[in-house]
Motif scaffolding. Structure first.
Motif, PDB file in Angstrom:
ATOM      1  N   THR A  11      46.323  21.948  41.493  1.00  0.00           N
ATOM      2  CA  THR A  11      47.427  22.065  41.483  1.00  0.00           C
ATOM      3  C   THR A  11      48.388  21.968  43.292  1.00  0.00           C
ATOM      4  OG1 THR A  11      46.925  24.313  42.592  1.00  0.00           O
ATOM      5  CG2 THR A  11      46.984  23.928  39.977  1.00  0.00           C
ATOM      6  N   ARG A  12      49.618  21.924  43.395  1.00  0.00           N
ATOM      7  CA  ARG A  12      50.382  21.432  44.203  1.00  0.00           C
ATOM      8  C   ARG A  12      51.611  21.847  44.034  1.00  0.00           C
ATOM      9  NH1 ARG A  12      53.909  17.928  44.898  1.00  0.00           N
ATOM     10  NH2 ARG A  12      54.580  17.040  47.417  1.00  0.00           N
ATOM     11  N   LYS A  13      51.678  22.531  45.949  1.00  0.00           N
ATOM     12  CA  LYS A  13      52.962  23.956  45.781  1.00  0.00           C
ATOM     13  C   LYS A  13      53.729  22.983  46.886  1.00  0.00           C
ATOM     14  CE  LYS A  13      51.218  27.817  44.813  1.00  0.00           C
ATOM     15  NZ  LYS A  13      50.980  29.277  45.257  1.00  0.00           N
ATOM     16  N   THR A  14      55.222  22.597  46.028  1.00  0.00           N
ATOM     17  CA  THR A  14      56.580  21.982  47.520  1.00  0.00           C
ATOM     18  C   THR A  14      57.592  23.415  46.328  1.00  0.00           C
ATOM     19  OG1 THR A  14      57.396  19.424  47.542  1.00  0.00           O
ATOM     20  CG2 THR A  14      56.860  20.432  45.225  1.00  0.00           C
ATOM     21  N   ARG A  15      59.160  22.721  47.162  1.00  0.00           N
ATOM     22  CA  ARG A  15      59.967  22.950  46.989  1.00  0.00           C
ATOM     23  C   ARG A  15      60.931  22.065  46.732  1.00  0.00           C
ATOM     24  NH1 ARG A  15      61.434  28.078  47.389  1.00  0.00           N
ATOM     25  NH2 ARG A  15      60.139  29.766  48.033  1.00  0.00           N
ATOM     26  N   VAL A  16      61.846  22.247  45.812  1.00  0.00           N
ATOM     27  CA  VAL A  16      63.271  21.274  45.567  1.00  0.00           C
ATOM     28  C   VAL A  16      64.224  21.168  46.653  1.00  0.00           C
ATOM     29  CG1 VAL A  16      65.065  20.538  44.351  1.00  0.00           C
ATOM     30  CG2 VAL A  16      63.319  21.390  43.362  1.00  0.00           C
ATOM     31  N   GLY A  17      63.510  19.626  47.298  1.00  0.00           N
ATOM     32  CA  GLY A  17      64.505  19.594  48.944  1.00  0.00           C
ATOM     33  C   GLY A  17      66.004  19.006  48.750  1.00  0.00           C
ATOM     34  N   GLU A  19      67.817  16.245  49.477  1.00  0.00           N
ATOM     35  CA  GLU A  19      67.826  15.566  49.803  1.00  0.00           C
ATOM     36  C   GLU A  19      67.052  14.684  48.276  1.00  0.00           C
ATOM     37  OE1 GLU A  19      63.089  16.469  50.941  1.00  0.00           O
ATOM     38  OE2 GLU A  19      65.386  16.402  51.514  1.00  0.00           O
ATOM     39  N   TRP A  20      66.955  15.418  46.664  1.00  0.00           N
ATOM     40  CA  TRP A  20      66.504  15.723  45.662  1.00  0.00           C
ATOM     41  C   TRP A  20      67.615  16.252  44.453  1.00  0.00           C
ATOM     42  CZ3 TRP A  20      60.478  17.573  44.934  1.00  0.00           C
ATOM     43  CH2 TRP A  20      59.490  16.689  45.563  1.00  0.00           C
ATOM     44  N   VAL A  21      68.692  16.872  45.117  1.00  0.00           N
ATOM     45  CA  VAL A  21      69.506  17.319  44.178  1.00  0.00           C
ATOM     46  C   VAL A  21      70.659  16.007  44.305  1.00  0.00           C
ATOM     47  CG1 VAL A  21      71.276  19.023  44.226  1.00  0.00           C
ATOM     48  CG2 VAL A  21      69.197  19.762  45.099  1.00  0.00           C
ATOM     49  N   ASP A  22      70.833  16.430  43.207  1.00  0.00           N
ATOM     50  CA  ASP A  22      72.236  15.087  42.968  1.00  0.00           C
ATOM     51  C   ASP A  22      73.699  15.627  42.728  1.00  0.00           C
ATOM     52  OD1 ASP A  22      73.072  16.749  40.420  1.00  0.00           O
ATOM     53  OD2 ASP A  22      71.757  14.647  38.844  1.00  0.00           O
ATOM     54  N   TYR A  23      74.436  14.516  42.448  1.00  0.00           N
ATOM     55  CA  TYR A  23      75.936  14.702  42.004  1.00  0.00           C
ATOM     56  C   TYR A  23      76.243  16.564  41.357  1.00  0.00           C
ATOM     57  CZ  TYR A  23      75.208  11.810  38.516  1.00  0.00           C
ATOM     58  OH  TYR A  23      75.002  11.016  37.669  1.00  0.00           O
ATOM     59  N   MET A  27      68.545  18.725  40.972  1.00  0.00           N
ATOM     60  CA  MET A  27      67.209  17.932  41.044  1.00  0.00           C
ATOM     61  C   MET A  27      66.969  16.232  39.858  1.00  0.00           C
ATOM     62  SD  MET A  27      63.198  18.510  41.718  1.00  0.00           S
ATOM     63  CE  MET A  27      61.967  17.369  41.337  1.00  0.00           C
ATOM     64  N   ALA A  28      66.998  15.390  41.376  1.00  0.00           N
ATOM     65  CA  ALA A  28      67.763  14.269  40.587  1.00  0.00           C
ATOM     66  C   ALA A  28      66.644  13.744  38.976  1.00  0.00           C
ATOM     67  CB  ALA A  28      68.779  13.017  40.942  1.00  0.00           C
ATOM     68  N   ASP A  29      66.742  12.646  38.231  1.00  0.00           N
ATOM     69  CA  ASP A  29      65.212  12.052  38.305  1.00  0.00           C
ATOM     70  C   ASP A  29      64.389  11.649  38.228  1.00  0.00           C
ATOM     71  OD1 ASP A  29      67.289   9.875  38.404  1.00  0.00           O
ATOM     72  OD2 ASP A  29      67.205   9.412  36.004  1.00  0.00           O
ATOM     73  N   PHE A  30      65.071  11.011  39.607  1.00  0.00           N
ATOM     74  CA  PHE A  30      64.115  10.456  40.863  1.00  0.00           C
ATOM     75  C   PHE A  30      62.907  10.579  40.678  1.00  0.00           C
ATOM     76  CE2 PHE A  30      67.733  10.624  43.339  1.00  0.00           C
ATOM     77  CZ  PHE A  30      66.838  11.692  44.337  1.00  0.00           C
ATOM     78  N   ALA A  31      63.630  12.695  41.701  1.00  0.00           N
ATOM     79  CA  ALA A  31      63.164  13.399  42.268  1.00  0.00           C
ATOM     80  C   ALA A  31      62.025  14.158  41.751  1.00  0.00           C
ATOM     81  CB  ALA A  31      63.609  14.683  42.596  1.00  0.00           C
ATOM     82  N   TYR A  32      62.108  13.891  40.162  1.00  0.00           N
ATOM     83  CA  TYR A  32      60.458  14.137  39.320  1.00  0.00           C
ATOM     84  C   TYR A  32      59.462  13.373  39.564  1.00  0.00           C
ATOM     85  CZ  TYR A  32      64.033  17.957  37.022  1.00  0.00           C
ATOM     86  OH  TYR A  32      64.534  18.775  36.339  1.00  0.00           O
ATOM     87  N   GLU A  76      68.212  22.836  44.760  1.00  0.00           N
ATOM     88  CA  GLU A  76      67.456  23.111  45.848  1.00  0.00           C
ATOM     89  C   GLU A  76      66.713  24.219  46.320  1.00  0.00           C
ATOM     90  OE1 GLU A  76      69.601  22.157  50.462  1.00  0.00           O
ATOM     91  OE2 GLU A  76      70.926  21.671  49.117  1.00  0.00           O
ATOM     92  N   GLY A  77      65.596  24.144  46.672  1.00  0.00           N
ATOM     93  CA  GLY A  77      65.036  26.011  47.070  1.00  0.00           C
ATOM     94  C   GLY A  77      64.148  26.175  46.859  1.00  0.00           C
TER      95      GLY A  77
END
Length: 163
Positions: A11-17, A19-23, A27-32, A76-77
């Motif tokens: 497992t790995r943890k992260t946060r939505v930055g 730069e991953w958020v779209d218009y 979260m944008a598809d590319f960020a997944y 985001e976040g």
């Protein structure tokens, strides 16, 4: 090299930055794809296919195929937890399944991928067998991942029904 349990239940943890958020504000598809890819890279490090291995052997994993199922929005976040399971492995390939959950445990997305171990020595990329230690860890991970099967959404094909 890692122990058996860590390789089997990664497992790995992260946060939505930002730069991953779209218009649309989520979260944008590319960020997944980035989040899943970064999790696969972290797993590679865990099982011994890390930067030192890549530098010493000129070998790494190539992605042959990747599919993502988007289930819920992220913002985001948001805290994310990604888990990786090895569904199958042979001497050169790894069939992986990843899930992305939010802090509350809700499944947000999943990804299925096929990876190929490739040697880049000699200038021409060529499929190569995993090192014995890595192959042993992958075999154990497959056994431990069997408990999550079957996964009906992996059986579905993409397409429109023809009537």
């Amino acid at each position: 090299m890692t122990d058996r349990r860590a390789a089997a239940s990664f497992t790995r943890k992260t946060r939505v930055g930002r730069e991953w958020v779209d218009y649309n504000g989520h979260m944008a598809d590319f960020a997944y794809a980035i989040a899943f890819s970064e999790t696969m890279t972290a797993y590679m490090d865990e099982i011994g296919l890390d930067a030192a291995y890549r530098a010493a052997t000129s070998a790494t994993l190539y992605t042959l195929d990747m599919r993502i199922g988007y289930l819920r929005e992220c913002h985001e976040g948001d805290a994310l937890q990604l888990s990786l399971h090895v569904l199958a492995a042979d001497s050169k390939r790894l069939h992986g399944y990843l899930e992305m959950h939010n802090a509350g445990g809700t499944l947000l997305a999943w990804s299925e991928l096929m990876m190929l171990h490739v040697s880049q020595a000699g200038g021409q990329p060529k499929a190569a067998a995993f090192p014995a230690e890595v192959a042993a860890l992958l075999d154990l991970a497959v056994v431990d991942s069997a408990e999550i099967l079957p996964l009906p959404h992996l059986e579905r094909q993409i397409g429109l029904s023809r009537t």
